[in-house]
Design a protein around this motif. Sequence first.
Motif, PDB file in Angstrom:
ATOM      1  N   SER A 187       0.750  -1.315   0.204  1.00  0.00           N
ATOM      2  CA  SER A 187       0.119   0.015   0.120  1.00  0.00           C
ATOM      3  C   SER A 187       0.837   1.341  -0.109  1.00  0.00           C
ATOM      4  O   SER A 187       1.878   1.310   0.699  1.00  0.00           O
ATOM      5  N   ARG A 192      -6.124   6.448  -0.485  1.00  0.00           N
ATOM      6  CA  ARG A 192      -6.426   5.224  -0.947  1.00  0.00           C
ATOM      7  C   ARG A 192      -7.984   5.000  -0.366  1.00  0.00           C
ATOM      8  O   ARG A 192      -8.436   5.707   0.263  1.00  0.00           O
ATOM      9  N   ILE A 193      -8.492   3.792  -1.002  1.00  0.00           N
ATOM     10  CA  ILE A 193      -9.744   3.390  -0.505  1.00  0.00           C
ATOM     11  C   ILE A 193      -9.436   2.434   0.938  1.00  0.00           C
ATOM     12  O   ILE A 193      -8.659   1.499   0.593  1.00  0.00           O
ATOM     13  N   SER A 194     -10.009   2.861   2.082  1.00  0.00           N
ATOM     14  CA  SER A 194      -9.866   2.176   3.311  1.00  0.00           C
ATOM     15  C   SER A 194     -10.080   0.649   3.134  1.00  0.00           C
ATOM     16  O   SER A 194     -11.390   0.729   2.870  1.00  0.00           O
ATOM     17  N   PRO A 195      -9.325  -0.280   3.386  1.00  0.00           N
ATOM     18  CA  PRO A 195      -9.960  -1.796   3.552  1.00  0.00           C
ATOM     19  C   PRO A 195     -11.050  -1.774   4.584  1.00  0.00           C
ATOM     20  O   PRO A 195     -11.503  -2.933   4.779  1.00  0.00           O
ATOM     21  N   PHE A 196     -10.806  -1.014   5.836  1.00  0.00           N
ATOM     22  CA  PHE A 196     -11.865  -1.168   6.815  1.00  0.00           C
ATOM     23  C   PHE A 196     -13.225  -0.317   6.483  1.00  0.00           C
ATOM     24  O   PHE A 196     -14.033  -0.800   7.173  1.00  0.00           O
ATOM     25  N   THR A 197     -13.185   0.883   5.853  1.00  0.00           N
ATOM     26  CA  THR A 197     -14.370   1.439   5.791  1.00  0.00           C
ATOM     27  C   THR A 197     -14.960   1.573   4.670  1.00  0.00           C
ATOM     28  O   THR A 197     -16.025   1.821   4.074  1.00  0.00           O
ATOM     29  N   GLY A 198     -14.031   1.233   3.468  1.00  0.00           N
ATOM     30  CA  GLY A 198     -14.551   1.472   1.962  1.00  0.00           C
ATOM     31  C   GLY A 198     -14.802   2.776   1.489  1.00  0.00           C
ATOM     32  O   GLY A 198     -15.047   2.995   0.595  1.00  0.00           O
ATOM     33  N   ARG A 199     -14.297   3.731   2.402  1.00  0.00           N
ATOM     34  CA  ARG A 199     -14.267   5.266   1.828  1.00  0.00           C
ATOM     35  C   ARG A 199     -12.809   5.801   1.651  1.00  0.00           C
ATOM     36  O   ARG A 199     -11.878   4.955   1.991  1.00  0.00           O
ATOM     37  N   ARG A 200     -12.668   6.795   0.949  1.00  0.00           N
ATOM     38  CA  ARG A 200     -11.510   7.120   0.743  1.00  0.00           C
ATOM     39  C   ARG A 200     -10.579   8.045   1.821  1.00  0.00           C
ATOM     40  O   ARG A 200     -11.558   8.746   2.367  1.00  0.00           O
ATOM     41  N   THR A 279      -4.621  -6.131   8.260  1.00  0.00           N
ATOM     42  CA  THR A 279      -5.419  -7.342   7.542  1.00  0.00           C
ATOM     43  C   THR A 279      -4.435  -8.503   7.443  1.00  0.00           C
ATOM     44  O   THR A 279      -4.902  -9.497   6.825  1.00  0.00           O
TER      45      THR A 279
END
Length: 309
Positions: A187, A192-200, A279
Motif C-alpha cells: 500500500s 486510498r480506499i480504506s480496507p476497513f471503511t470502504g471510503r477514501r 489485515t
Amino acid sequence: MKRKLTLMIFDDDNLGKVKTKKIDLSVIKAISIVAVLFIFISSVSFYLLFDLYSERQLMLSYKKENKLLKLKIAEYADEVDEIQKKIVSIDKLENQVRTMASKSLKSKKVELAVGGKEVDLLRDFSAVAERKEKQFFEDLNETLMAMSTKLEKREKSLAELVNFLEEQKLTLMATPSIKPVDGWYSSEFGYRISPFTGRRAFHEGVDIAANYGSPVKATAKGIVIHAGYKSGYGRLVTVDHGFGYVTRYAHNSKILVNVGDRVEKGQVVSKVGNTGRSTGPHCHYEVLINGIPVNPLKFINDIELASNQ
C-alpha cells in the motif's frame, strides 16, 4: 765664507769667566729640518694609527651588528619556515576535506587572497646591508603578516568546511535512507480506499508486507521515544532522529527496544506482526518531518516499485 753663530756661556761658579762656542748655521738648519720632519712624521703616524684604531673599532662594531642581524634573520627564517609548514599541512588537509565534501558542496570554492611583498631570507647578507636594515625588516614583517593572514584565512576556511561536514554528517545520519524490512510494498502513501471503511482516506505511510516475525530495522540513527501499544498502530516503535525527522514502525508482533534507547541505522527494533488495525503481517512505515507525514519512498535508496503500481 760660511756664517757661524756664536754662543756665550756664563759659568755661575766663575762669574767672571765666559765661554764662547761657535756653531755653523748649516748645522742648526739641518737640526731644525730634522726636528720638523720628526714632528711631521710623528703627527702623521699618530693620525694613521688613530685612524687605523678607529677603523678597527668600527669594523668590530659592524661585525657585532652583522652577527646580531644574522641571528635576527635566522629567527625570522625559522618563524617563516614554521608558518609555511603549517600552511602546507592545512592545504593538504583542506584538499582532503574538499575531496570528501565534493559531492555535498554546491558553492564554488573560495580562493584565498594574499598580498604583500616577498623577501628572500636566504639572500647573502651583503644584499641585506645594501637594502638597509630598516627597510629589510619592514619588508620581512610585511611578509610575515601576509603569511599569517593567509594562515588565518585557511584555518577559518577549513573550520567552516569541518563544521559543514559535521552538520552534513549529522543530517545524513538523521535522514531515513533504508528500507525498514525485507518485503513488498502492499500500500502506498497518500489517498486510498480504506480496507476497513470502504471510503477514501489518507494513508500516512507505506505498508510493506513481509513474513511474520521478520526483523524491522531503524532507518536512521536516533532515540526511541515510543515503544508500546497505540490504538490503530498496534505495537508501535517511534524513533526521533533529530533535525525534525521522526519514523514510525507499526503492527509489530514484538518490540525489542525501550523508550530512551539509542539506535543505529540498520539496528533491529521489532518483529513484523499483525497487531492493531491490520489485515495481515506487514510493517506500516511512516516518515514525519517537523510533525508532517511525507512519502517514505522518497527517502529509501533501495526503493522497489509497489506491486500495485
